[in-house]
Enzyme design. Structure first.
Site, mmCIF file in Angstrom:
data_model
loop_
_atom_site.group_PDB
_atom_site.id
_atom_site.type_symbol
_atom_site.label_atom_id
_atom_site.label_comp_id
_atom_site.label_asym_id
_atom_site.label_seq_id
_atom_site.Cartn_x
_atom_site.Cartn_y
_atom_site.Cartn_z
ATOM 1 N N GLY A 1 0.822 -1.207 0.000
ATOM 2 C CA GLY A 1 0.000 0.000 0.000
ATOM 3 C C GLY A 1 0.854 1.253 0.000
ATOM 4 N N ILE B 1 -0.331 7.525 3.445
ATOM 5 C CA ILE B 1 0.734 7.365 4.445
ATOM 6 C C ILE B 1 1.928 6.652 3.816
ATOM 7 C CG2 ILE B 1 1.337 6.511 6.740
ATOM 8 C CD1 ILE B 1 -1.616 6.480 7.456
ATOM 9 N N GLY B 2 1.655 5.606 3.030
ATOM 10 C CA GLY B 2 2.724 4.803 2.447
ATOM 11 C C GLY B 2 3.660 5.586 1.555
ATOM 12 N N TYR C 1 -14.271 -2.811 9.913
ATOM 13 C CA TYR C 1 -12.915 -2.293 9.692
ATOM 14 C C TYR C 1 -12.070 -2.440 10.961
ATOM 15 C CZ TYR C 1 -9.107 1.061 9.175
ATOM 16 O OH TYR C 1 -7.869 1.657 9.157
ATOM 17 N N ASN D 1 -6.502 9.679 13.610
ATOM 18 C CA ASN D 1 -6.972 10.194 12.308
ATOM 19 C C ASN D 1 -5.848 10.948 11.614
ATOM 20 O OD1 ASN D 1 -9.388 9.563 13.903
ATOM 21 N ND2 ASN D 1 -10.491 10.445 12.178
#
Length: 379
Positions: free
Chosen positions: A10, A15-16, A190, A219
């Site tokens: 990912g 973020i990745g 999730y 978050n």
């Protein structure tokens, strides 16, 4: 433990990609495995996705999916560490796309671990992205009972405009920071998949001499966040609505709160987890330790963009949403020396300045709400 080659699953995501660029700048060799999901990257991602284009030619990119064994085998060769980000990420969406969330998040992780256990690889550390969603409601103090962990709120109270978390035989609850020892009781599919990912990594990896690390991110927001995805990222969702001149519908009474943590702080915390032995086989919260309510978020965004749109506090709610959660950062500060550097005000300005440079995206949020409404999950 010498780590030079890092696989980020990912790694073309929000973020990745930020982590990949920071690792490359620090001299690591980075491989990214990503399926460039249209929900995040839009159509023709290899031509139009800013996230993908930011890492293109800087990393070894493998177009593939974590649900495919061959893709994993290709990606795992020669790696010293894995940062496992690949996942479906919408809390609300997970409640009606259950099979997809379980397949990608749980089965994808199982496939990775199965290969590590039974194959011949050089991986020394696995960092897995967990989530604050595994806690469900955050930690509270009851005058009568001490620390308590309320369960899911019910329609009975919320239909009457009473949105605060409740606990049997207790008077009004006082919200406190949620620490890593807090009760785990996710209120969405999730959250369940994230709990499962974390537990699998921390259970399996140590048995084969691989260090496992889990980060329970709050978050996460910042420049580069997908403005196309209507299922996750409240700052992005609100920004797209404001830029389209559309009204913002604030759920509940607007006082529900979250811990918003800036992308640079998340990347720094994650790199500490990769590099420090003290992180091995531990789980850490990553946040700011500050709760910000959703009405404040909407008002601050409107102020930053200078675009007046109606902000309606509607009393609508989504079943499975939590009321409050913010991180207690005592553990990550003690073990890894992590302290967030970017305040919400600073981060929001950086985010809004970036959004102002972007093409205005189609506002698809109502479509996501209609999907939830049709399943009886939106009231």
């Amino acid at each position: 433990m010498l780590i030079k080659n890092v696989l980020i699953t990912g790694g073309a995501g929000f973020i990745g990609s930020n982590l990949a660029l920071k690792l490359v700048s620090k001299g690591y060799t980075v491989t990214v495995l990503d399926n460039l999901s249209p929900q995040i990257h839009g159509d023709n991602p290899q031509i139009t996705s800013p996230l993908y284009l930011s890492i293109k030619d800087k990393v070894n990119f493998i177009y593939g999916t974590v649900t495919n064994k061959d893709d994993w085998e290709k990606a795992l060769k020669g790696q010293d560490a894995i940062v496992h980000y690949a996942a479906e990420t919408g809390t609300g969406q997970s409640m009606y796309e259950v099979e997809k969330y379980v397949d990608v998040n749980i089965n994808g992780t199982a496939l990775m671990l199965n290969l590590l256990v039974n194959g011949d690889y050089t991986v020394k550390k696995v960092v897995v992205a967990s989530s604050r969603s595994i806690y469900g409601e955050g930690k509270y103090l009851s005058k009568e009972l001490g620390a308590v962990y309320p369960t899911q709120r019910t329609a009975e109270f919320m239909d009457n405009g009473d949105f605060e978390a409740k606990y049997p035989n207790s008077s009004e609850l006082i919200l406190v920071g949620t620490d890593e020892e807090s009760k785990i009781h996710p209120s969405s599919v999730y959250g369940i998949t994230k709990q499962n990912q974390e537990q699998m990594v921390l259970t399996v990896c140590p048995t084969i001499g691989i260090a496992g690390v889990a980060f329970r991110y709050q978050n996460v927001y910042g420049p580069g966040q997908s403005l196309k995805n209507p299922y996750t990222g409240i700052l992005s969702i609100f920004s797209t609505q404001i830029k389209n001149g559309n009204a913002i519908n604030i759920f509940e009474d607007g006082k529900e709160s979250r811990d918003f943590v800036y992308i640079d702080d998340v990347v720094d915390a994650t790199i500490l987890g990769l590099e420090k032995e003290e992180a091995n086989n531990q789980v850490f919260n990553v946040g700011t330790g500050v709760a910000i309510d959703v009405l404040t978020v909407a008002n601050e965004l409107v102020k930053n963009y200078g675009i007046e749109v109606p902000i309606r506090v509607s009393g609508n709610y989504r079943l499975g949403d939590i009321r409050h959660n913010y991180a207690d950062l005592t553990k990550i500060n003690k073990f890894l020396g992590f302290q967030p550097e970017v305040s919400f005000e600073q981060g929001l300005k950086k985010f809004a300045d970036w959004v102002n440079t972007q093409e205005v995206q189609e506002d698809k949020y109502q479509k996501s709400i209609d999907e939830m409404k049709a399943k009886g999950l939106y009231k």
